[in-house]
Design an enzyme around this catalytic site. Structure first.
Site, short mmCIF file in Angstrom:
data_model
loop_
_atom_site.label_atom_id
_atom_site.label_comp_id
_atom_site.label_asym_id
_atom_site.label_seq_id
_atom_site.Cartn_x
_atom_site.Cartn_y
_atom_site.Cartn_z
N LYS A 226 0.85 -1.21 0.00
CA LYS A 226 0.00 0.00 0.00
C LYS A 226 0.88 1.25 0.00
O LYS A 226 1.91 1.28 0.65
CB LYS A 226 -0.88 -0.02 1.26
CG LYS A 226 -1.67 1.25 1.51
CD LYS A 226 -2.51 1.15 2.78
CE LYS A 226 -2.05 2.12 3.84
NZ LYS A 226 -2.92 2.19 5.02
N THR B 204 -8.37 1.83 3.42
CA THR B 204 -7.33 0.79 3.43
C THR B 204 -7.96 -0.60 3.32
O THR B 204 -7.55 -1.42 2.51
CB THR B 204 -6.51 0.89 4.74
OG1 THR B 204 -5.90 2.18 4.78
CG2 THR B 204 -5.44 -0.18 4.84
C1 R5P Z 1 -2.13 2.92 8.69
O1 R5P Z 1 -0.91 2.81 8.68
C2 R5P Z 1 -3.00 2.26 9.70
O2 R5P Z 1 -2.46 1.06 10.17
C3 R5P Z 1 -4.40 2.03 9.14
O3 R5P Z 1 -4.30 1.12 8.07
C4 R5P Z 1 -5.00 3.31 8.63
O4 R5P Z 1 -4.85 4.33 9.56
C5 R5P Z 1 -6.46 3.12 8.31
O5 R5P Z 1 -6.96 4.31 7.81
P1 R5P Z 1 -8.14 4.32 6.76
O6 R5P Z 1 -9.24 3.47 7.29
O7 R5P Z 1 -8.53 5.77 6.67
O8 R5P Z 1 -7.61 3.83 5.46
#
Ligand code: R5P
Length: 315
Positions: free
Chosen positions: A207, A241
């Site tokens: 990602k 994510t």
């Molecule tokens: C990122 O490094 C965290 O581990 C989470 O994956 C992230 O903060 C999730 O954010 P969102 O739901 O906005 O994609």
């Protein structure tokens, strides 16, 4: 020890108090017309160890201010030691300067928490294991992974119902499941969980996040996939994510996806996006209270009350 609660997650504080066979201490929280708060602890706390539970989730600044005032009230009224139970620690993702010119928000939060006289922090599944090192006071870093491991065992050993489309004849999911980290940063977490589950195989989504716009893209998977995927993350905020990871897994042939994340931050229309995504179920914990409006059919909330209660017994 006396246990108090701020207003961000009273149900969890009540659960913990019940487990410890205590009643929650009394705090008056008055809000003036302009939004300012006046805090008053009405229990006798002279010489007592006091713990307050406050998740610094949305509205993060208000919840932090309330916590600072409660700690100040403890201090001024003779508490012997102050423990702040912050199941979800707001601003933890801004733990360093990503670009020149930025503030390190978490560093400011550390100074504030220490400045108001808190002696010890208890937090759950921090974004980075290095965060406790930023503090100069006691820090207990708990994890919901053992709770997730138990639930995953249930899921993978459950007989899958016969489904002619999937040609499944009722075999357990065990040999067909893989743990998936939705980004490379979550690999440490996945490895720990894999060990708890008898070295269950794992993979990771590649990602990328644009530091300027915050826009996320996913490009590939590292590791071997199986028919069932169990995505594990520390938090779900917008849900982008998880949704992008599940779309990629589906394109790569995964047939069934379960999601586990400790903190249900659930910003914007995240609940709707998760409900509509190619996901069987979303498991989160009660580190953040999920309001009625944010609940959705695929959601199941597991409780961290017991692990926090056990940690407080040792404090
Ligand atoms: C990122 O490094 C965290 O581990 C989470 O994956 C992230 O903060 C999730 O954010 P969102 O739901 O906005 O994609």
């Amino acid at each position: 020890m006396k246990i108090f609660s701020g207003s961000s997650n009273k149900p969890l504080a009540e659960k913990i108090a019940t487990l410890l066979k205590k009643r929650l201490g009394r705090v008056e929280i008055n809000i003036f017309a302009d939004g300012e708060k006046r805090i008053r602890v009405t229990d006798k706390i002279v010489g007592k160890d006091c713990a307050v539970l406050q998740s610094t989730s949305t509205d993060v600044d208000k919840n932090y201010m309330e916590l600072f005032f409660i700690a100040d009230a403890f201090k001024r009224n003779g508490a012997r030691a102050i423990t702040a139970v912050i199941p979800y620690l707001g601003y933890q993702r801004q733990d360093h300067m990503f670009r020149v010119g930025e503030a390190v928000s978490l560093d400011v939060i550390v100074k504030m928490l220490e400045g108001v006289g808190i002696d010890k922090i208890v937090a759950v599944d921090l974004h980075s294991i290095k965060i406790p090192e930023l503090f100069h006071i006691g820090f207990v870093h708990l994890s919901a992974l053992p709770i997730f491991a138990e639930k995953i065992k249930e899921i993978i050993s459950a007989k899958v119902a016969y489904d002619p489309a999937k040609r499944d004849i009722g075999s357990p999911r065990f040999h067909n499941s893989v743990l998936v980290s939705p980004d490379m940063g979550g690999i440490r977490r996945i490895k720990i969980l894999s060990k708890m589950l008898g070295n269950m195989p794992y993979a990771a989504v590649v990602k990328n996040r644009d530091v300027k716009t915050g826009k996320i893209t996913v490009s590939n998977i590292e590791g071997e996939l199986k028919k069932n995927a169990i995505i594990v993350d520390d938090m779900i905020s917008t849900g982008r994510t998880i949704v992008l990871a599940s779309e990629l897994l589906r394109r790569k042939g995964v047939e069934e996806i379960f999601v586990f994340a400790t903190h249900p931050v659930f910003s914007q229309d995240c609940p709707k996006a998760l409900q509509q995504a190619f996901i069987e179920k979303v498991f989160v914990t009660d580190t953040i209270e999920v309001s009625k409006e944010k609940q959705f059919p695929k959601l199941e909330v597991l409780s961290v009350a017991e692990i926090i209660g056990e940690a407080l017994k040792l404090t």
